[in-house]
Enzyme design. Sequence first.
Site, PDB file in Angstrom:
ATOM      1  N   GLY A 125      -0.577 -14.513   4.242  1.00 23.14           N
ATOM      2  CA  GLY A 125      -0.989 -13.133   4.073  1.00 23.14           C
ATOM      3  C   GLY A 125      -0.473 -12.280   5.215  1.00 23.14           C
ATOM      4  O   GLY A 125      -0.045 -12.782   6.264  1.00 23.14           O
ATOM      5  N   CYS A 126      -0.501 -10.975   5.029  1.00 22.15           N
ATOM      6  CA  CYS A 126       0.034 -10.056   6.032  1.00 22.15           C
ATOM      7  C   CYS A 126      -0.800 -10.074   7.305  1.00 22.15           C
ATOM      8  O   CYS A 126      -0.275 -10.266   8.405  1.00 22.15           O
ATOM      9  CB  CYS A 126       0.129  -8.644   5.444  1.00 22.15           C
ATOM     10  SG  CYS A 126      -1.365  -8.084   4.593  1.00 22.15           S
ATOM     11  N   TYR A 127      -2.116  -9.891   7.158  1.00 23.11           N
ATOM     12  CA  TYR A 127      -2.966  -9.947   8.348  1.00 23.11           C
ATOM     13  C   TYR A 127      -2.862 -11.304   9.038  1.00 23.11           C
ATOM     14  O   TYR A 127      -2.708 -11.377  10.268  1.00 23.11           O
ATOM     15  CB  TYR A 127      -4.423  -9.689   7.976  1.00 23.11           C
ATOM     16  CG  TYR A 127      -4.794  -8.257   7.649  1.00 23.11           C
ATOM     17  CD1 TYR A 127      -4.628  -7.238   8.594  1.00 23.11           C
ATOM     18  CD2 TYR A 127      -5.374  -7.927   6.432  1.00 23.11           C
ATOM     19  CE1 TYR A 127      -5.022  -5.937   8.297  1.00 23.11           C
ATOM     20  CE2 TYR A 127      -5.768  -6.630   6.141  1.00 23.11           C
ATOM     21  CZ  TYR A 127      -5.597  -5.632   7.071  1.00 23.11           C
ATOM     22  OH  TYR A 127      -5.996  -4.349   6.798  1.00 23.11           O
TER      23      TYR A 127
ATOM     24  N   THR B 255      -0.521 -13.437   9.222  1.00 25.76           N
ATOM     25  CA  THR B 255       0.730 -13.607   9.970  1.00 25.76           C
ATOM     26  C   THR B 255       0.610 -12.977  11.353  1.00 25.76           C
ATOM     27  O   THR B 255       0.922 -13.599  12.379  1.00 25.76           O
ATOM     28  CB  THR B 255       1.895 -12.959   9.189  1.00 25.76           C
ATOM     29  OG1 THR B 255       2.080 -13.670   7.965  1.00 25.76           O
ATOM     30  CG2 THR B 255       3.181 -12.991   9.993  1.00 25.76           C
TER      31      THR B 255
END
Lengths: 348, 348, 348, 348
Positions: free
Chosen positions: A150-152, A154
Site C-alpha cells: 500500500g502507499c502509506y 511503503t
Amino acid sequence: MRLKVGIAGATGYAGIELIRLLGNHPEAEVVLAGTESYVGQELAAVYPHLAGHLSLPGRAATPEALADECDVVFTALPHGVPMKLAPAVLGAGKKLIDLGADFRLRDTAAFETWYQHKHEAADLMSEAVYGLPELYRAEIRGARLVGNPGCYPTACALAAAPLLKAGVVESRGIIFDAKSGVSGAGRGLSLGVHFSEVTENFKAYNIAGGHRHTPEIEQTLSDLAGEPVVITFTPHLVPMVRGILATGYFQLTAERSTDELLALFREFYAGEPFVRVRPAGDLPQTKQVSGSNYCDIGLQVDRRTGRVLVIAVIDNLVKGAAGQAIQNMNLLFGLPETTGLAAAPIYP
Amino acid sequence: MRLKVGIAGATGYAGIELIRLLGNHPEAEVVLAGTESYVGQELAAVYPHLAGHLSLPGRAATPEALADECDVVFTALPHGVPMKLAPAVLGAGKKLIDLGADFRLRDTAAFETWYQHKHEAADLMSEAVYGLPELYRAEIRGARLVGNPGCYPTACALAAAPLLKAGVVESRGIIFDAKSGVSGAGRGLSLGVHFSEVTENFKAYNIAGGHRHTPEIEQTLSDLAGEPVVITFTPHLVPMVRGILATGYFQLTAERSTDELLALFREFYAGEPFVRVRPAGDLPQTKQVSGSNYCDIGLQVDRRTGRVLVIAVIDNLVKGAAGQAIQNMNLLFGLPETTGLAAAPIYP
Amino acid sequence: MRLKVGIAGATGYAGIELIRLLGNHPEAEVVLAGTESYVGQELAAVYPHLAGHLSLPGRAATPEALADECDVVFTALPHGVPMKLAPAVLGAGKKLIDLGADFRLRDTAAFETWYQHKHEAADLMSEAVYGLPELYRAEIRGARLVGNPGCYPTACALAAAPLLKAGVVESRGIIFDAKSGVSGAGRGLSLGVHFSEVTENFKAYNIAGGHRHTPEIEQTLSDLAGEPVVITFTPHLVPMVRGILATGYFQLTAERSTDELLALFREFYAGEPFVRVRPAGDLPQTKQVSGSNYCDIGLQVDRRTGRVLVIAVIDNLVKGAAGQAIQNMNLLFGLPETTGLAAAPIYP
Amino acid sequence: MRLKVGIAGATGYAGIELIRLLGNHPEAEVVLAGTESYVGQELAAVYPHLAGHLSLPGRAATPEALADECDVVFTALPHGVPMKLAPAVLGAGKKLIDLGADFRLRDTAAFETWYQHKHEAADLMSEAVYGLPELYRAEIRGARLVGNPGCYPTACALAAAPLLKAGVVESRGIIFDAKSGVSGAGRGLSLGVHFSEVTENFKAYNIAGGHRHTPEIEQTLSDLAGEPVVITFTPHLVPMVRGILATGYFQLTAERSTDELLALFREFYAGEPFVRVRPAGDLPQTKQVSGSNYCDIGLQVDRRTGRVLVIAVIDNLVKGAAGQAIQNMNLLFGLPETTGLAAAPIYP
C-alpha cells in the site's frame, strides 16, 4: 521479445499510471487493458492524455484472457477480486502482481478481520511475497505472486526500517502521522473527493486503528523488529493530487545524534536506486518526488524528548503503487531494477 | 558522441525543465549549468528533486565558457542578456536557442518599442529563425540561431494557423483570450506569485495591447495571412502551476461546419508528432498535456454569430518553453524530432 | 416581526449560502429548510460548519408547507421544479424568489428550446421580474415573483450595461469569455467536480452557443440596446471554489478613452451599493469579492483594435446567487437593500 | 461611544483580518491603521477588497499616536517591536493586545533563548496575561496587556486542556503533529510561499524543538498539568490559505472510552461560545471553521495502544489571531464575548 503485460483495472488511477510508466519501459508492452466501465472503448478516448501513445481497447479482464495472453498481470482492483483471478494466471505459469490488498498480509485471519471479507485463496496468500524490494528483494526475485505494498505502508516501512533493524529505537509506542494527496482515493465519485469540499480543507480520517493499512505496516515492522509491533497510524487528507508524507515518531533506546542516525540510514539504503536520504537539516517535501519512484527520507533527533522524527515522502501513484509494481516486475523477470523508472521527478 | 549542451539560466523553471527533459535524451548531455544565484552549488542541492540525476555545479555562464565547452547553448534569461552571449557562441561555430525574447521578432524597431530596450545584435536578430517547427521547420533545420517562441504565442499560433493559411477566416478582429498557470511567471518573488494571493483567485493582466507577446503572435499570424494582422490578446492567470489554454475567436468568411474545419486542422497537422486535433465535441483541457510537448486543439463553430472558436492547450514549460527548445535542437542537429520528448503526459 | 423564510433546496451550495447570509440578517429568519436528501436531519449535522448557528431539521418542501409557513420562499432547485411550487406560494399571497432558471426568461418558447422542458406556468413566467436590481430595481419593488439571475449573466450584464445603454459600443459582435469556480457546478457528484480531475486543470465547456445562460444574457443586453442582441458566450472552469470573472469584448462605435468610459461606468453605477468601479489601470480579481455581494468592474480600451475590454468579477454564490436573492428580498419587502449583506469580503 | 482601535501592523494578514472582523463590531471602530510599507495610502487602495468599507490612510504607528488616539491597540508586528510600543500605550492608560510573541511567555529567559532577542520590557512581560479566554478568562478581564496566543498554541492548548486538567493522560510524551495553511507565514515574500513551490506540495518544517511555539504550548500545558510539561511539536505546511489542524497524541493513564472522554470535553467547554466538541465518530475539518472564531474538536481512543487522539481545527487568522484578539478586547472592555464574532463560517 518484450514482456506481454495485462492490467486488470487499467482505467483507474493506478492503472493509467502503469500505462504511463510502461510506455517508457523498453522490455514490456501492455497487451490487455482490463476495465469494467469502458469495455470496447479505446483507452485514449477515455483518457485523452494518452492519445497517440497506445491503441488499445478496454476489455473484460477474464481469468482466461489474462492467463492466455500475458506474461505478467497487474491487478489494480478492489480487494476480493484479485484472489479470483490469481489461480488461473498462476496456473498458466504466468506471474501476478496485485496492487490491492489481497496478497499483502500473510495472516488470513488478520485479512478477514480487517477487510471483513473471506479470503478465497488462502494458500496463495501464504505463498505471496510482499513487494517492498528494499526489504524483501531476495524473496521477490523468486516469486510468482507479489502483494504490492500500500502507499502509506511503503512510506512508513522505509522510514522505520533502519531504526528497527539496528535496534536503536523502541518497538513500542511508534506513531505514524501520515498525509496523503487525494488521488489515493481513486477515481470513484464521493463527497470526499469533491473539489469544493476538498480544496482549502484538511482533515484526518480512519484514525485510531481504523485504517486497513495498519496491520500491513505492523507486519513489516514486526519482521524488522523480530517481535510483534503495534503502532498508532493516523492518515490525513491533503488538498493536492499526488504525494504522501509520513511523519514517524520513535523513542530512542539511547542518546543518538541526528548525524549518527543519518549515517545509519545512508548505510542501510546504500545502493538502493530509489531511496534518497537527505542531508542533515534538510527535510523532504512531496513535490520533489512527484511522478517518480523515489522515496526521500530525512530525520531529526528531538533531544528534549529523546525521540527521533523521520519524514518520508513518496508519490503515492508511483512508489506507492504503479512504479513499485514495475520495480517488482523487473525483479521477477531479472531485468535491471530501474528499467522504465529512471526519469527524474517533474518539478514544479 | 552526445551533444554537449550548455544552459544559461539553468536554475529558473525553464532551465530545470530543460534539465529534466534532457535527462531523457539519449543524444545530449548537459555539461554547463549557468546560473547567477547558485554559482558553485550542486544543482541537486538547489533542487532536491534532481538528486541522483546529475552532478553539476552551477557556474557563471560566460560567453567564453559557453562557446568553448558546448555544441549548443540554451539561453533562458531576461531579455537583453542573450543578445550579449550570442555573438561569441555563434562565432565559435556553435548553435544557440534562446528561450527568451531577444530573437523572436524580426523587426528591430518593434523589439525596441515593445521591450523598451536597445537591441545590440540587430544583425543576428534578422538572421534568427523563429522556432515554431510546425510552421517554420525548413528554416529551422538550416539555422544556427533560433528564437524559441513564447508560451502564449505557441498556443495562439497553432490555434490560428490552419484557418489563416486556408483563408477561411477574416484576418481582422481576431481575439485570443488566453489563460496561464503561475509557473509562467518564473521563480522570482513577487506578490503576484504569493500563494495566499493567487490561490482561489483569477485575474486578467496586461490586457488591451499591454502584453509583449502581442507583436510576436501578430508576426506569425501576418506570415500566415500574407498581410499585416492586428489582434486583441488578453492574458489571465489561473491558480495552477502548469498549463496554458488559449481561446481563439475568428470570424468565418463563409459558412463552415465544425466537421469541415476539423478536417482542415487534421490535414494541416497531419504527421505532426506534437499536435493532436481532438474529435468534434471534445475540447482539450490543460491537464491532458501536462509534462509533455503536445499541443492539443479542439474547435467549434458558433453558427449564431458566424464565428469559429479554437481551443488550444499546452504545458507552458514544455511545448511553451523547454520541450519546444529541445524539438528545435533535434532539428538543428538532424536528430529525429521527437528524441527525448516521447514520454506521455502525467495524469492526473 | 421578522420575515419567515423558506428555502426549497436548502442543502445545496446556494441553499447553505442563503442560510449563512440570512444568519446576518436582522429582519429575516429561516423557518423551513427544504431538502430531498436530508429529510429529518439537522442541517448542522449535514453541514458541521453550521453547528451552533441554527437548529432546523431538513424537511420536504411541499407547496403547502411553503405557502402556509413562510412569508417568502427561495427556490434553489433544478429547473422544472420551481414552476410547480410557485402557484401555491403566490396563491397564498406569499412571495417567491427562484434562484434557478424557471422565471428568468420572458419568452416561453426560448425557455422550452434552451432547456428542452415544457413550461407549466407560462403565465407566471411573463409576470416574473428579472432580479438584477441594478437594472430592474423599480420592477422588482412591486413584484411577487422574481427570477434571480444566473451567475454568469449577472457578471456579463453588469459589465455591458453602461456601454449598451449609452450606445458607445456596437450591439453586434459582443463576446463574453467567462471563467467560473467549481462551486457553480453544485454539490452533485460527477467527474467534472472530482478533485484530481479539476486541480491543476483548466478547460472550456458548453461553448459556441451551448450554454443555457446565453439567452438570458441576450435578453438583458437586448433590453439595454433596444434591439435584439446575439452574443458569443464562452464559459470556462477554473480550479478554485468561488468566483466568476467575465471578460467582455465590445467594438467601440467611435474612439473613446479608458478614462471617458470609466467615467461613464461610475456615473451609471453611482449610488449602487454593490458595484465597485475600479480606477484606471486596476483590474479586479475574483478574490477581492469573495464571500461578498460585490461586483467589481474594470475596463481598458484597446486602441489598436478599437475595442473596449471590460472585466467584471463576482462571487458566484453571493452576487451570483444567494446574496443577490437576499438583495431582491430586501427590495420586495421595502427593507434597506444592503440589509444582511454589508460584511466585507474575506481576504486572503 | 465606540471604542477607538489602533492597529500597528494593519496591512499584514492578521491586520486586515482585524479590519474585516471589526467592520462587523458594533462597539468598536478602527481609527489608526499603522503600517510601514503603505504610509499615506488608503488601505482600500492597497487591499481592493476593502473598497467602500473604510476610508483610512496607512500611518506610521508611533507610540505617541497610538497612546493618544486609541482606547485599545492591537500590535501585529515582528517580535521585538511591540515591546517598544507597549510602555507608552499602557502609560497613557490604554490597553494593548499583542498578536505577536513579545508577551506570551512569562519567563524572560525562555523568551530570550527561543527568540534570540533581549526583552526590553521584562516587567510588562510578567504583568501580561495570556489571552486564551477558555483557560484564562478571569485574568484577562482585569488586564491591560494581553499576549494573544499563537495560532498553533491555540489549537494545541484547547485540544489538551480537558485531558490534562482531569489528569486522565500522562503529562509526559505528548505529541502535537500540526498542519497549517500558508497564510500563517504572512504576506512577506519568500520561496516558501511561492505558489509554484507550495501547490501540490506538503512538507514539515522546524521540527524536533525547532519551532518557537513550542515553549508557548509547554507553558500552557504545564499550567494545566501542574507540573513542567515537555512536548514534541511538529509543524507542517498544507497547500491551502487558511486553517490549522492539530493532531494531539496522549497516553491514557487508565482505560477510557471515546464517549467518556467526549463527555469530559463537553463538560469542560460547556458554555464556551467558540469551542464546538464534535460527536463520536465525527472528526473536524479545517474548512468547517473557515472565517470564524471557532475551535472544533473531535477525539478517538486507540484501544490498541492506550492512546487518545484529539483533533482540533481553527482558522489560523481568526481564532488563531485576529478573532481571538477581538474576543480578548471584548473581555477587557466588559462587552459580550461574542460581539462582532457571531457570523457563521463560510462554506464551501
